[in-house]
Every structure is written in C-alpha cells, then in structure tokens.
Motif scaffolding. Structure first.
Motif, PDB file in Angstrom:
ATOM      1  N   VAL A  20       0.835  -1.110   0.026  1.00 27.88           N
ATOM      2  CA  VAL A  20      -0.019  -0.159   0.136  1.00 27.88           C
ATOM      3  C   VAL A  20       0.929   1.276   0.006  1.00 27.88           C
ATOM      4  N   ILE A  21       1.926   1.152   0.662  1.00 31.29           N
ATOM      5  CA  ILE A  21       2.866   2.429   0.791  1.00 31.29           C
ATOM      6  C   ILE A  21       3.538   2.566  -0.891  1.00 31.29           C
ATOM      7  N   ARG A  22       3.897   1.399  -1.469  1.00 26.69           N
ATOM      8  CA  ARG A  22       4.300   1.710  -2.602  1.00 26.69           C
ATOM      9  C   ARG A  22       3.226   2.283  -3.819  1.00 26.69           C
ATOM     10  N   GLU A  64       8.872  19.180  -6.489  1.00 22.26           N
ATOM     11  CA  GLU A  64       7.467  18.787  -7.092  1.00 22.26           C
ATOM     12  C   GLU A  64       7.050  17.823  -6.057  1.00 22.26           C
ATOM     13  N   SER A  65       7.958  16.791  -5.781  1.00 21.88           N
ATOM     14  CA  SER A  65       7.376  15.619  -5.070  1.00 21.88           C
ATOM     15  C   SER A  65       7.917  15.606  -3.675  1.00 21.88           C
ATOM     16  N   PHE A  66       8.600  16.668  -3.439  1.00 20.99           N
ATOM     17  CA  PHE A  66       9.070  16.818  -1.916  1.00 20.99           C
ATOM     18  C   PHE A  66       7.782  16.753  -0.839  1.00 20.99           C
ATOM     19  N   GLY A  92      14.061  12.783  -4.257  1.00 22.37           N
ATOM     20  CA  GLY A  92      15.375  13.253  -4.255  1.00 22.37           C
ATOM     21  C   GLY A  92      15.847  14.558  -3.650  1.00 22.37           C
ATOM     22  N   PHE A  93      14.913  15.400  -3.210  1.00 21.93           N
ATOM     23  CA  PHE A  93      15.556  16.484  -2.737  1.00 21.93           C
ATOM     24  C   PHE A  93      16.304  16.525  -1.457  1.00 21.93           C
ATOM     25  N   ASP A  94      15.935  15.594  -0.446  1.00 21.64           N
ATOM     26  CA  ASP A  94      17.144  15.639   0.485  1.00 21.64           C
ATOM     27  C   ASP A  94      18.278  14.979   0.064  1.00 21.64           C
ATOM     28  N   GLY A 110      21.149   6.683  -1.222  1.00 12.18           N
ATOM     29  CA  GLY A 110      19.622   6.799  -0.820  1.00 12.18           C
ATOM     30  C   GLY A 110      18.878   5.510  -1.134  1.00 12.18           C
ATOM     31  N   ILE A 111      17.903   5.330  -0.214  1.00 21.90           N
ATOM     32  CA  ILE A 111      17.388   3.940  -0.361  1.00 21.90           C
ATOM     33  C   ILE A 111      15.948   4.224  -0.342  1.00 21.90           C
ATOM     34  N   ASP A 112      15.033   3.471  -1.228  1.00 22.18           N
ATOM     35  CA  ASP A 112      13.577   3.649  -1.167  1.00 22.18           C
ATOM     36  C   ASP A 112      13.036   2.434  -1.875  1.00 22.18           C
ATOM     37  N   LEU A 113      11.725   1.953  -1.555  1.00 24.19           N
ATOM     38  CA  LEU A 113      11.252   0.973  -1.779  1.00 24.19           C
ATOM     39  C   LEU A 113      10.078   1.029  -2.882  1.00 24.19           C
ATOM     40  N   THR A 114       9.929   2.185  -3.470  1.00 24.18           N
ATOM     41  CA  THR A 114       9.090   2.355  -4.488  1.00 24.18           C
ATOM     42  C   THR A 114       9.807   2.754  -5.896  1.00 24.18           C
ATOM     43  N   GLU A 116       8.903   3.875  -8.799  1.00 29.78           N
ATOM     44  CA  GLU A 116       8.685   5.139  -9.749  1.00 29.78           C
ATOM     45  C   GLU A 116       9.449   6.091  -8.863  1.00 29.78           C
ATOM     46  N   MET A 117       9.533   6.060  -7.355  1.00 27.29           N
ATOM     47  CA  MET A 117      10.504   7.325  -6.785  1.00 27.29           C
ATOM     48  C   MET A 117      11.957   6.833  -7.065  1.00 27.29           C
ATOM     49  N   ILE A 118      12.243   5.615  -7.312  1.00 25.80           N
ATOM     50  CA  ILE A 118      13.745   5.378  -7.680  1.00 25.80           C
ATOM     51  C   ILE A 118      13.801   6.257  -8.936  1.00 25.80           C
ATOM     52  N   SER A 140      13.947  -0.287   4.379  1.00 22.95           N
ATOM     53  CA  SER A 140      14.510   0.091   5.572  1.00 22.95           C
ATOM     54  C   SER A 140      15.079  -0.866   6.404  1.00 22.95           C
ATOM     55  N   GLU A 141      14.567  -1.979   6.298  1.00 21.35           N
ATOM     56  CA  GLU A 141      14.802  -3.253   7.245  1.00 21.35           C
ATOM     57  C   GLU A 141      16.104  -4.141   6.448  1.00 21.35           C
ATOM     58  N   ASN A 142      16.624  -3.685   5.548  1.00 15.81           N
ATOM     59  CA  ASN A 142      17.539  -4.401   4.647  1.00 15.81           C
ATOM     60  C   ASN A 142      18.501  -3.387   4.014  1.00 15.81           C
ATOM     61  N   SER A 155      16.623  10.641   7.552  1.00 19.86           N
ATOM     62  CA  SER A 155      15.590  10.382   7.238  1.00 19.86           C
ATOM     63  C   SER A 155      14.270  11.253   7.431  1.00 19.86           C
ATOM     64  N   ASN A 156      13.206  11.241   6.564  1.00 22.85           N
ATOM     65  CA  ASN A 156      12.345  12.427   6.522  1.00 22.85           C
ATOM     66  C   ASN A 156      10.994  11.875   6.468  1.00 22.85           C
ATOM     67  N   GLY A 157      10.145  11.501   7.443  1.00 21.37           N
ATOM     68  CA  GLY A 157       8.837  10.908   7.189  1.00 21.37           C
ATOM     69  C   GLY A 157       8.860   9.739   6.701  1.00 21.37           C
ATOM     70  N   VAL A 158       9.892   8.692   7.052  1.00 22.20           N
ATOM     71  CA  VAL A 158       9.706   7.337   6.584  1.00 22.20           C
ATOM     72  C   VAL A 158       9.796   6.249   7.721  1.00 22.20           C
ATOM     73  N   ILE A 159      10.482   6.586   8.776  1.00 21.85           N
ATOM     74  CA  ILE A 159      10.522   5.382   9.768  1.00 21.85           C
ATOM     75  C   ILE A 159       9.222   5.061  10.363  1.00 21.85           C
TER      76      ILE A 159
HETATM   77  C1  LIG Z   1       7.768  11.203   3.178  1.00 26.17           C
HETATM   78  S1  LIG Z   1       8.525  10.721   1.449  1.00 26.17           S
HETATM   79  C2  LIG Z   1      10.269  10.797   2.034  1.00 26.17           C
HETATM   80  C3  LIG Z   1      10.403  12.216   1.527  1.00 26.17           C
HETATM   81  C4  LIG Z   1      11.884  12.509   0.880  1.00 26.17           C
HETATM   82  N1  LIG Z   1      13.173  12.472   1.880  1.00 26.17           N
HETATM   83  C5  LIG Z   1      11.871  13.890  -0.123  1.00 26.17           C
HETATM   84  O1  LIG Z   1      12.978  14.353   0.069  1.00 26.17           O
HETATM   85  O2  LIG Z   1      10.904  13.994  -0.311  1.00 26.17           O
HETATM   86  C6  LIG Z   1       8.569   8.862   2.034  1.00 26.17           C
HETATM   87  C7  LIG Z   1       9.610   7.599   1.107  1.00 26.17           C
HETATM   88  O3  LIG Z   1       9.883   6.767   1.680  1.00 26.17           O
HETATM   89  C8  LIG Z   1       9.689   5.623   0.905  1.00 26.17           C
HETATM   90  N2  LIG Z   1       9.471   4.558   2.069  1.00 26.17           N
HETATM   91  C9  LIG Z   1       8.469   4.089   2.702  1.00 26.17           C
HETATM   92  N3  LIG Z   1       8.528   3.247   3.690  1.00 26.17           N
HETATM   93  C10 LIG Z   1       9.905   2.921   3.466  1.00 26.17           C
HETATM   94  C11 LIG Z   1      10.776   1.842   3.806  1.00 26.17           C
HETATM   95  N4  LIG Z   1      10.072   0.921   4.960  1.00 26.17           N
HETATM   96  N5  LIG Z   1      12.080   1.669   3.387  1.00 26.17           N
HETATM   97  C12 LIG Z   1      12.532   2.499   2.469  1.00 26.17           C
HETATM   98  N6  LIG Z   1      11.635   3.476   1.590  1.00 26.17           N
HETATM   99  C13 LIG Z   1      10.419   3.592   2.387  1.00 26.17           C
HETATM  100  C14 LIG Z   1       8.609   5.916   0.016  1.00 26.17           C
HETATM  101  O4  LIG Z   1       8.487   4.940  -1.091  1.00 26.17           O
HETATM  102  C15 LIG Z   1       8.464   7.490  -0.413  1.00 26.17           C
HETATM  103  O5  LIG Z   1       9.436   7.767  -1.231  1.00 26.17           O
END
Ligand SMILES: C[S@@+](CC[C@H](N)C(=O)[O-])C[C@H]1O[C@@H](n2cnc3c(N)ncnc32)[C@H](O)[C@@H]1O
Length: 206
Positions: A20-22, A64-66, A92-94, A110-114, A116-118, A140-142, A155-159
């Motif tokens: 659902v997050i993806r 735009e997607s920050f 990618g703004f951070d 940088g790591i991300d699980l989505t 489209e974001m990559i 983030s668990e691996n 990390s910004n809004g992810v944990i």
């Molecule tokens: C709130 S945004 C992060 C904001 C980003 N730092 C920026 O500059 O806009 C959340 C991002 O974390 C990713 N994400 C969510 N849960 C994650 C996880 N457990 N491990 C890695 N990435 C995750 C999402 O795919 C999404 O791209």
C-alpha cells in the motif's frame, strides 16, 4: 504477528503494508502537491527552513514531489567529505541537499522501496548534474551497506512507515560509524488510534 485490515479483511502483513505504501508513493512521485495535510513541494521546503540557496538551485522536479515532514538538516551540521545515507529518499530533494553539503569529496546514498520514486530521483539528480549520489531500491529493514559506513543517516517521514521499526533502527545503528549519528524527522502518535484506523492498511500511508 499481524493485524487484520478492517476495511478489506487483508491481513496487515509487512508485505501488504509495503504494497500500500508503494501504491501511494507511486502517485506522489508524479507530484506531492495537495496530497498531504501539510505543505509539500517548494513551499514545504521553505516552511521547514531548508537552505534558501539550495532550494533556489534545485531543478523544479526535485521539489514537485518533496513531501518531507521536517528538516533533518536542522539537527546537526553535515560537513564536506561526509558519507551520508538517506532512508526513504523519495524524489531526491534531501539527497540533493546532502550532496551540496558533503561536496565533491563526500558521498550520498539513498534507499527507497518504490520503483517510481527510484526512477524519479535518478532522473531528477541527473537533470541537476549531481554525480556523488547513488540510489538503491530496498526497504529500511535491509540496508545494503557494510557495518560502520556512514557519518550521518538522515530520514524524513519514513521510519513511521516501516513495518518493523526495531529492525530498521538496528540496521541504522549497524551502518553508522561509531561516532556517527541519526538525524531524522517523523510523525508520532499522541493518542491511541481509533480501532478502524489501527487495523487499516491504507492508514499506514496517509
Ligand atoms: C515522506 S516520503 C520521503 C521524503 C523524501 N525524503 C523527500 O525528500 O521528499 C516517503 C518515501 O519513503 C519511501 N518509503 C516508505 N517506507 C519505506 C521503507 N520502509 N523503506 C524504504 N523506503 C520507504 C516511500 O517510497 C517514499 O518515497
């Protein structure tokens, strides 16, 4: 152990939560504007106190997607030459901000699980001519880096989105150098969630 999703009877397993997050962040990779209850995009970055010169030097798509919820850079200085990891790097703004701070002798991962974001962050950073950043698709668990690699993890809004926060924090501790530090912004619960939200898969990404 898992909770039952009250709205669809789908068990809220770690994989179901990640799915659902993806789905949510695939949409946000197009644009974050108007999709959250807090300011996003360029206005969000300004309101959170990001460095104005760095905001001005960013290509528009980086902002735009920050959708950061805070400013991890306000918590401690990032020095030239540092090696920095951004967990959940989004568009990618951070990463861009960190790359400007560490300079050409530093490195940012940088790591991300989505998917489209990559793709979005790789394109955005190429457009911005950033060469000291690498991005990997992983959760983030691996974290795919050796022990004692990073001076700073941001990390910004992810944990809050991690299905297993203990594993995520253990991984962060493992990849930080002994004097390294974690600088993160996130959302926290102040009260118990109502039962219909506590069991909702969708609530994980709202
Ligand atoms: C709130 S945004 C992060 C904001 C980003 N730092 C920026 O500059 O806009 C959340 C991002 O974390 C990713 N994400 C969510 N849960 C994650 C996880 N457990 N491990 C890695 N990435 C995750 C999402 O795919 C999404 O791209």
């Amino acid at each position: 152990m898992c909770r039952l999703d009250q709205s669809s009877s789908t068990p809220a397993t770690p994989d179901a939560i990640r799915n659902v997050i993806r789905k949510k962040y695939a949409e946000i990779s197009v644009s974050a504007i108007g999709k959250f209850e807090y300011p996003t995009g360029r206005g969000g970055a300004r309101a959170l106190g990001y460095n104005p010169a760095i905001i001005e030097s960013a290509v528009p798509n980086l902002l735009e997607s920050f959708c950061g919820v805070g400013n991890p850079f306000s918590l401690g200085d990032i020095h030239p030459g540092y090696v920095v990891l951004d967990i959940g790097c989004g568009a990618g703004f951070d990463l861009f901000t960190a790359s400007r701070l560490v300079g050409e002798n530093g490195r940012v991962c940088g790591i991300d699980l989505t998917d489209e974001m990559i793709e979005r962050s790789q394109n955005n950073l190429a457009d911005a001519n950033v060469s000291n950043v690498e991005i990997k698709k992983v959760d983030s668990e691996n974290i795919p880096y050796d022990d004692n690699t990073f001076d700073v993890v941001i990390s910004n809004g992810v944990i809050n989105l991690s299905p297993d926060k203990n594993i995520t924090f253990n991984e962060i501790y493992r990849v930080l150098k002994p004097e390294g530090r974690l600088q993160f912004a996130d959302v926290v619960l102040e009260n118990e969630l109502p039962a219909n939200m506590a069991g909702s898969l969708e609530a994980w990404s709202q």
